[in-house]
Write an enzyme that holds these catalytic residues in place. Structure first.
Site, PDB file in Angstrom:
ATOM      1  N   CYS A 268       0.798  -1.240   0.000  1.00 29.28           N
ATOM      2  CA  CYS A 268       0.000   0.000   0.000  1.00 29.28           C
ATOM      3  C   CYS A 268       0.826   1.284   0.000  1.00 29.28           C
ATOM      4  O   CYS A 268       0.655   2.112  -0.896  1.00 29.28           O
ATOM      5  CB  CYS A 268      -0.943   0.005   1.200  1.00 29.28           C
TER       6      CYS A 268
HETATM    7  C1  UDX Z   1      -0.886  -0.038   5.539  1.00 28.22           C
HETATM    8  C2  UDX Z   1      -1.847   0.851   6.326  1.00 28.22           C
HETATM    9  O1  UDX Z   1      -1.437   0.900   7.704  1.00 28.22           O
HETATM   10  C3  UDX Z   1      -3.269   0.352   6.202  1.00 28.22           C
HETATM   11  O2  UDX Z   1      -4.152   1.217   6.899  1.00 28.22           O
HETATM   12  C4  UDX Z   1      -3.615   0.317   4.707  1.00 28.22           C
HETATM   13  O3  UDX Z   1      -4.911  -0.077   4.500  1.00 28.22           O
HETATM   14  C5  UDX Z   1      -2.645  -0.603   3.976  1.00 28.22           C
HETATM   15  O4  UDX Z   1      -1.312  -0.105   4.189  1.00 28.22           O
HETATM   16  P1  UDX Z   1       0.331  -2.370   5.869  1.00 28.22           P
HETATM   17  O5  UDX Z   1       0.971  -2.115   4.525  1.00 28.22           O
HETATM   18  O6  UDX Z   1      -0.244  -3.703   6.141  1.00 28.22           O
HETATM   19  O7  UDX Z   1      -0.860  -1.322   6.126  1.00 28.22           O
HETATM   20  O8  UDX Z   1       1.476  -2.084   6.940  1.00 28.22           O
HETATM   21  P2  UDX Z   1       1.768  -1.104   8.170  1.00 28.22           P
HETATM   22  O9  UDX Z   1       1.688  -1.888   9.428  1.00 28.22           O
HETATM   23  O10 UDX Z   1       1.005   0.151   8.093  1.00 28.22           O
HETATM   24  O11 UDX Z   1       3.324  -0.793   7.886  1.00 28.22           O
HETATM   25  C6  UDX Z   1       3.740  -0.230   6.632  1.00 28.22           C
HETATM   26  C7  UDX Z   1       5.244  -0.149   6.550  1.00 28.22           C
HETATM   27  O12 UDX Z   1       5.733   0.884   7.411  1.00 28.22           O
HETATM   28  C8  UDX Z   1       5.983  -1.418   6.947  1.00 28.22           C
HETATM   29  O13 UDX Z   1       7.032  -1.649   6.027  1.00 28.22           O
HETATM   30  C9  UDX Z   1       6.550  -1.108   8.324  1.00 28.22           C
HETATM   31  O14 UDX Z   1       7.737  -1.818   8.606  1.00 28.22           O
HETATM   32  C10 UDX Z   1       6.814   0.397   8.182  1.00 28.22           C
HETATM   33  N1  UDX Z   1       6.787   1.100   9.480  1.00 28.22           N
HETATM   34  C11 UDX Z   1       5.623   1.206  10.171  1.00 28.22           C
HETATM   35  C12 UDX Z   1       7.960   1.661   9.976  1.00 28.22           C
HETATM   36  O15 UDX Z   1       9.028   1.587   9.357  1.00 28.22           O
HETATM   37  N2  UDX Z   1       7.906   2.330  11.179  1.00 28.22           N
HETATM   38  C13 UDX Z   1       6.766   2.442  11.899  1.00 28.22           C
HETATM   39  O16 UDX Z   1       6.813   3.079  12.971  1.00 28.22           O
HETATM   40  C14 UDX Z   1       5.590   1.872  11.387  1.00 28.22           C
END
Ligand code: UDX
Length: 430
Positions: A268
């Site tokens: 996403c």
């Molecule tokens: C995301 C959105 O959160 C969700 O609402 C949407 O519908 C789809 O995209 P997702 O891709 O499943 O969900 O992952 P998410 O848990 O949001 O993490 C996204 C990325 O950010 C990951 O690669 C994670 O490692 C990174 N991340 C997240 C960080 O590097 N630091 C953080 O503090 C949080």
């Protein structure tokens, strides 16, 4: 209520199972026979905690899957949950959802009475009203606002916690200016929203489309901003995690999405940031902050590798890569930060030994020739360095395993390994 969902991907299957669990009769349409069979047999076609149990209970019963659009005729409302992938230039490809709208419209031609169609997929503002609604109206012969009703209901599920997120959303967004569509959405979501204080946002179709992009753009930028700050911290020997913990106490900032490191991946954030930047450019606007957020994210893997270069020349050396999925709790490797990290190692002439508890098979197509170890210990054996790309809990427990390394250099992209005597340890932003 009788609900249909077109698309059995991770959003479509999750909402189909959750709607069935809420007491609705659900039809899930997909072109893939194996997926359809799995759902009807009560097996999850995707790896998602909680989904197996829901499908075991409802699959083939309250929830039936089919390849036949005709089964939609027995339902009152259809959610379009189809992929809108990135094109080469970053814009979204709506051909799959447009084709589904055409087939759905053709099917609805034989239906007497009203039908509501809801866009669930992430689409650029105006797509529902200006592209999908006219396709549906032309193909069905129905009249918008009379016996054909449209709406947009974005989804915020995270991979790995999708079922939990569905049951405990921060908000539910109903985007429509059509009363019949709005009433139908309330009826579908009644079991979720009536007995709770989950906010329901009633808004326009384009606003709902934009809310999804704004949500993901904001979160992705938040991570990129803490990574930018974290990179400054690293230059000054400051611990970015202590800084993040403190600023997170300010309610205006908030504690979540402040983990700095290798950056964001997944299906996403990368797709949605690119798509909305592309759409903005098309409209004549340069979204400078968003472009910078993408830029910071693209550079984090190279920063990790340059920290490695400070300690060891990996040409001809074995390097362990721990973690291949884009985040813990999933086997999804789409846009995983491990991919550019491994590419960088290969460019440097290293021999890569990779380990992930669940995602190794999925990354094999990218890297057919690297070694896939069956444990962190085996990956570390004889390695001259170890790079951590995913914050799987099990890596925090590693200890004596590092003794098997040739040179105990650990460069941690996710702050999961503790600094300790005997390890040359570099954190990406701490
Ligand atoms: C995301 C959105 O959160 C969700 O609402 C949407 O519908 C789809 O995209 P997702 O891709 O499943 O969900 O992952 P998410 O848990 O949001 O993490 C996204 C990325 O950010 C990951 O690669 C994670 O490692 C990174 N991340 C997240 C960080 O590097 N630091 C953080 O503090 C949080």
């Amino acid at each position: 209520m009788r609900v249909s969902i077109v698309g059995s991907g991770y959003v479509g299957t999750t909402i189909a199972a959750c709607f069935a669990d809420m007491g609705h009769d659900v039809v899930n349409v997909d072109i893939d026979e194996e997926t359809v069979d799995a759902i009807n047999d009560g097996r999850s076609p995707i790896h998602e905690p909680g989904l197996d149990d829901l499908l075991a209970t409802h699959g083939g019963d309250a929830l039936t899957a089919t390849t036949d659009y005709e089964d939609i005729l027995e339902t009152d409302i259809t959610f379009l949950a189809l992929p809108t992938p990135s094109r080469e230039d970053g814009s979204i490809d709506t051909s799959t959802i447009e084709a589904a709208a055409e087939t759905l419209g053709d099917t609805l031609r034989t239906k007497d009475g009203d039908h509501v169609v809801v866009t669930k997929s992430t689409v650029i503002p105006t797509t529902t009203a200006e592209t999908l609604a006219p396709i549906l109206a032309d193909a069905s012969g129905k009249e918008l606002g009379e016996d054909l009703h449209t709406a947009m209901n974005p989804e915020f599920l995270r991979e790995g916690t999708a079922v939990k997120d569905f049951r405990n959303p921060d908000k539910v967004v109903f985007g429509t200016d059509d009363d019949t569509a709005l009433d139908a959405l309330y009826e579908v979501f009644a079991p979720l929203v009536e007995s709770s204080d989950i906010p329901v946002v009633e808004t326009g179709v384009e606003e709902a489309e934009m809310i999804k992009y704004a949500n993901n753009a904001f979160l992705a930028s938040k991570v990129s901003l803490i990574n930018d700050i974290g990179n400054i911290c690293k230059e000054y020997g400051v611990d970015a995690y202590e800084v993040a913990d403190a600023i997170g106490l300010d309610e205006r900032i908030g504690v979540r999405f402040l983990r700095s490191g290798l950056g964001w991946g997944g299906s996403c954030f990368p797709k949605d940031t690119k798509a909305i930047i592309h759409a903005a450019n098309d409209a004549g606007y340069e979204p400078a902050v968003l472009e910078a957020a993408v830029d910071v994210n693209d550079r984090q893997p190279e920063r990790l590798l340059s920290l490695l270069d400070d300690h060891v020349d990996v040409a001809g050396e074995r390097v362990a890569v721990l973690g291949l999925s884009f985040k813990p709790g999933t086997d999804d490797v789409r846009n995983s930060r491990a991919i550019p990290v491994i590419e960088g190692l290969q460019k440097r002439g290293a021999t890569v030994a990779a380990y992930d508890p669940v995602a190794a098979e999925n990354i094999r197509a990218h890297f057919p020739d690297i070694e896939y170890s069956d444990s962190p210990e085996h990956a570390l054996e004889g390695a001259s360095a170890c790079l951590v790309c995913t914050d799987w809990d099990e890596f925090a427990a590693l200890d004596d395993e590092f003794d098997a390394m040739d040179k105990p250099v650990v460069v941690d992209g996710r702050r999961v390994i503790e600094r300790r005597d005997g390890l040359t340890y570099e954190g990406l932003t701490w």
